[in-house]
Design a protein around this motif. Structure first.
Motif, PDB file in Angstrom:
ATOM      1  N   PHE A 159     -19.514  24.594  15.588  1.00 45.14           N
ATOM      2  CA  PHE A 159     -18.408  25.283  16.257  1.00 45.14           C
ATOM      3  C   PHE A 159     -17.117  24.475  16.126  1.00 45.14           C
ATOM      4  O   PHE A 159     -16.056  25.020  15.814  1.00 45.14           O
ATOM      5  CB  PHE A 159     -18.741  25.503  17.731  1.00 45.14           C
ATOM      6  CG  PHE A 159     -17.584  26.029  18.535  1.00 45.14           C
ATOM      7  CD1 PHE A 159     -17.180  27.344  18.417  1.00 45.14           C
ATOM      8  CD2 PHE A 159     -16.888  25.193  19.395  1.00 45.14           C
ATOM      9  CE1 PHE A 159     -16.099  27.834  19.143  1.00 45.14           C
ATOM     10  CE2 PHE A 159     -15.812  25.671  20.126  1.00 45.14           C
ATOM     11  CZ  PHE A 159     -15.415  26.990  20.001  1.00 45.14           C
ATOM     12  N   VAL A 160     -17.212  23.157  16.355  1.00 42.65           N
ATOM     13  CA  VAL A 160     -16.043  22.288  16.196  1.00 42.65           C
ATOM     14  C   VAL A 160     -15.510  22.384  14.765  1.00 42.65           C
ATOM     15  O   VAL A 160     -14.304  22.511  14.535  1.00 42.65           O
ATOM     16  CB  VAL A 160     -16.398  20.829  16.543  1.00 42.65           C
ATOM     17  CG1 VAL A 160     -15.230  19.895  16.217  1.00 42.65           C
ATOM     18  CG2 VAL A 160     -16.770  20.705  18.016  1.00 42.65           C
ATOM     19  N   ALA A 161     -16.430  22.338  13.799  1.00 43.46           N
ATOM     20  CA  ALA A 161     -16.029  22.413  12.391  1.00 43.46           C
ATOM     21  C   ALA A 161     -15.349  23.740  12.075  1.00 43.46           C
ATOM     22  O   ALA A 161     -14.371  23.786  11.321  1.00 43.46           O
ATOM     23  CB  ALA A 161     -17.250  22.214  11.499  1.00 43.46           C
ATOM     24  N   SER A 162     -15.848  24.820  12.660  1.00 46.51           N
ATOM     25  CA  SER A 162     -15.259  26.138  12.381  1.00 46.51           C
ATOM     26  C   SER A 162     -13.824  26.221  12.883  1.00 46.51           C
ATOM     27  O   SER A 162     -12.980  26.884  12.269  1.00 46.51           O
ATOM     28  CB  SER A 162     -16.108  27.239  13.019  1.00 46.51           C
ATOM     29  OG  SER A 162     -16.023  27.205  14.439  1.00 46.51           O
ATOM     30  N   VAL A 163     -13.546  25.542  13.990  1.00 49.27           N
ATOM     31  CA  VAL A 163     -12.173  25.520  14.516  1.00 49.27           C
ATOM     32  C   VAL A 163     -11.262  24.733  13.583  1.00 49.27           C
ATOM     33  O   VAL A 163     -10.157  25.169  13.242  1.00 49.27           O
ATOM     34  CB  VAL A 163     -12.154  24.917  15.936  1.00 49.27           C
ATOM     35  CG1 VAL A 163     -10.715  24.753  16.426  1.00 49.27           C
ATOM     36  CG2 VAL A 163     -12.943  25.795  16.900  1.00 49.27           C
ATOM     37  N   VAL A 164     -11.738  23.562  13.152  1.00 54.12           N
ATOM     38  CA  VAL A 164     -10.937  22.724  12.253  1.00 54.12           C
ATOM     39  C   VAL A 164     -10.715  23.419  10.915  1.00 54.12           C
ATOM     40  O   VAL A 164      -9.621  23.377  10.341  1.00 54.12           O
ATOM     41  CB  VAL A 164     -11.622  21.357  12.040  1.00 54.12           C
ATOM     42  CG1 VAL A 164     -10.840  20.515  11.035  1.00 54.12           C
ATOM     43  CG2 VAL A 164     -11.755  20.612  13.361  1.00 54.12           C
ATOM     44  N   ASN A 165     -11.739  24.094  10.428  1.00 52.28           N
ATOM     45  CA  ASN A 165     -11.666  24.715   9.100  1.00 52.28           C
ATOM     46  C   ASN A 165     -10.633  25.835   9.013  1.00 52.28           C
ATOM     47  O   ASN A 165     -10.233  26.227   7.909  1.00 52.28           O
ATOM     48  CB  ASN A 165     -13.040  25.253   8.694  1.00 52.28           C
ATOM     49  CG  ASN A 165     -13.982  24.144   8.270  1.00 52.28           C
ATOM     50  OD1 ASN A 165     -13.551  23.065   7.870  1.00 52.28           O
ATOM     51  ND2 ASN A 165     -15.283  24.403   8.357  1.00 52.28           N
ATOM     52  N   LYS A 166     -10.207  26.335  10.152  1.00 57.18           N
ATOM     53  CA  LYS A 166      -9.185  27.380  10.135  1.00 57.18           C
ATOM     54  C   LYS A 166      -7.856  26.867   9.600  1.00 57.18           C
ATOM     55  O   LYS A 166      -7.005  27.654   9.179  1.00 57.18           O
ATOM     56  CB  LYS A 166      -9.004  27.953  11.541  1.00 57.18           C
ATOM     57  CG  LYS A 166     -10.205  28.750  12.034  1.00 57.18           C
ATOM     58  CD  LYS A 166      -9.988  29.272  13.441  1.00 57.18           C
ATOM     59  CE  LYS A 166     -11.205  30.055  13.927  1.00 57.18           C
ATOM     60  NZ  LYS A 166     -11.025  30.553  15.313  1.00 57.18           N
ATOM     61  N   THR A 167      -7.669  25.552   9.629  1.00 59.34           N
ATOM     62  CA  THR A 167      -6.409  24.966   9.150  1.00 59.34           C
ATOM     63  C   THR A 167      -6.563  24.327   7.773  1.00 59.34           C
ATOM     64  O   THR A 167      -5.623  23.693   7.278  1.00 59.34           O
ATOM     65  CB  THR A 167      -5.914  23.899  10.141  1.00 59.34           C
ATOM     66  OG1 THR A 167      -6.860  22.808  10.184  1.00 59.34           O
ATOM     67  CG2 THR A 167      -5.768  24.485  11.535  1.00 59.34           C
TER      68      THR A 167
END
Length: 262
Positions: A159-167
């Protein structure tokens, strides 16, 4: 009431319907037919639809459609995650069948109370069950998002990675691009690409000496320390060459922050 009682009213509804069938002279056992409603629902729906002919009630709903709708939605309780909430749709075919049964009863001149009002006890059930449903929905949402999981779990870190990957991807400098992040069990991975150099042109040891101090400082003096490192997560920085071949991986753990004051 079907939703508010978490399906218990469904048993009561089927029992009352089969009880009426028995009162009409058919040799049926309401209790087992209610418990195994998935097996016997078509038979009941067919009887309700057939009863419309004698009183001239028009309906285009075939009993097979009601049965399929009820069976499929009832089985959705076994589905994983939020899809299981589709099981609440089992009330839709029952509402349709009840409306038809009410129309038939009126056509037969019935003067019985149709029980269209909720008593105070009904309202208590609605409030209690509604609260349970809301808590269940919240728990499912947290579980699916990873927020309800331990910080070292793959679900949480994904979940943390998915948030970061948006940028991402994002160019950090003329040589380095942050391509993506990935959540693994106990590890949050940052993947970089050295855009101008191939693996045979790079000295892995020198790269570690050049970038590790700044990576440790960044991790130990930012929110990363509190949210990840201090909770047992390893932060891994994986460097690859311009062709995607891995050159070196640098792991940072809580012990690396021993010299940094909070």
């Amino acid at each position: 009431m079907l939703m508010a009682t978490l399906g218990l009213y469904q048993l009561y509804w089927f029992y009352k319907q089969w009880d009426r069938v028995r009162d009409a002279g058919d040799n049926v056992a309401p209790a087992p037919r209610s418990l195994f409603s998935i097996v016997f629902c078509y038979s009941l729906f067919r009887r309700i639809i057939d009863s419309t002919h004698a009183v001239g009630v028009a309906t285009r709903l075939p009993p097979s459609l009601l049965a399929v709708g009820f069976i499929v939605s009832s089985l959705m309780w076994r589905a994983a995650g939020s899809a299981s909430f589709l099981g609440f749709l089992a009330f839709v075919p029952l509402v349709a069948a009840q409306r038809i049964a009410n129309a038939v009863a009126l056509g037969q001149g019935s003067t019985e109370d149709r029980n269209t009002r909720l008593t105070w006890l009904n309202w208590v059930g609605v409030v209690v069950a509604g609260t349970l449903i809301a808590l269940l929905a919240l728990a499912t949402l947290l579980q699916n998002s990873g927020l309800g999981q331990p910080p070292t779990s793959k679900a949480y870190l994904s979940f943390v990675a998915s948030v970061v990957n948006k940028t991402l991807p994002k160019k950090l400098d003329s040589e380095t691009e942050l391509v993506e992040t990935e959540g693994l069990d106990g590890v949050l991975v940052y993947r970089y690409r050295m855009v101008n150099r191939s693996a045979n042109e790079m000295d892995a040891g020198r790269l570690v000496r050049d970038v590790r101090p700044s990576l440790v400082t960044e991790a130990c003096t930012s929110q990363t320390r509190q949210t990840l490192l201090d909770r047992g997560v390893t932060v891994r920085h994986s460097y690859r060459d311009k062709d995607g071949r891995e050159v070196v991986a640098i792991d940072i753990v809580a012990a690396d922050c021993a010299d940094y004051v909070r």
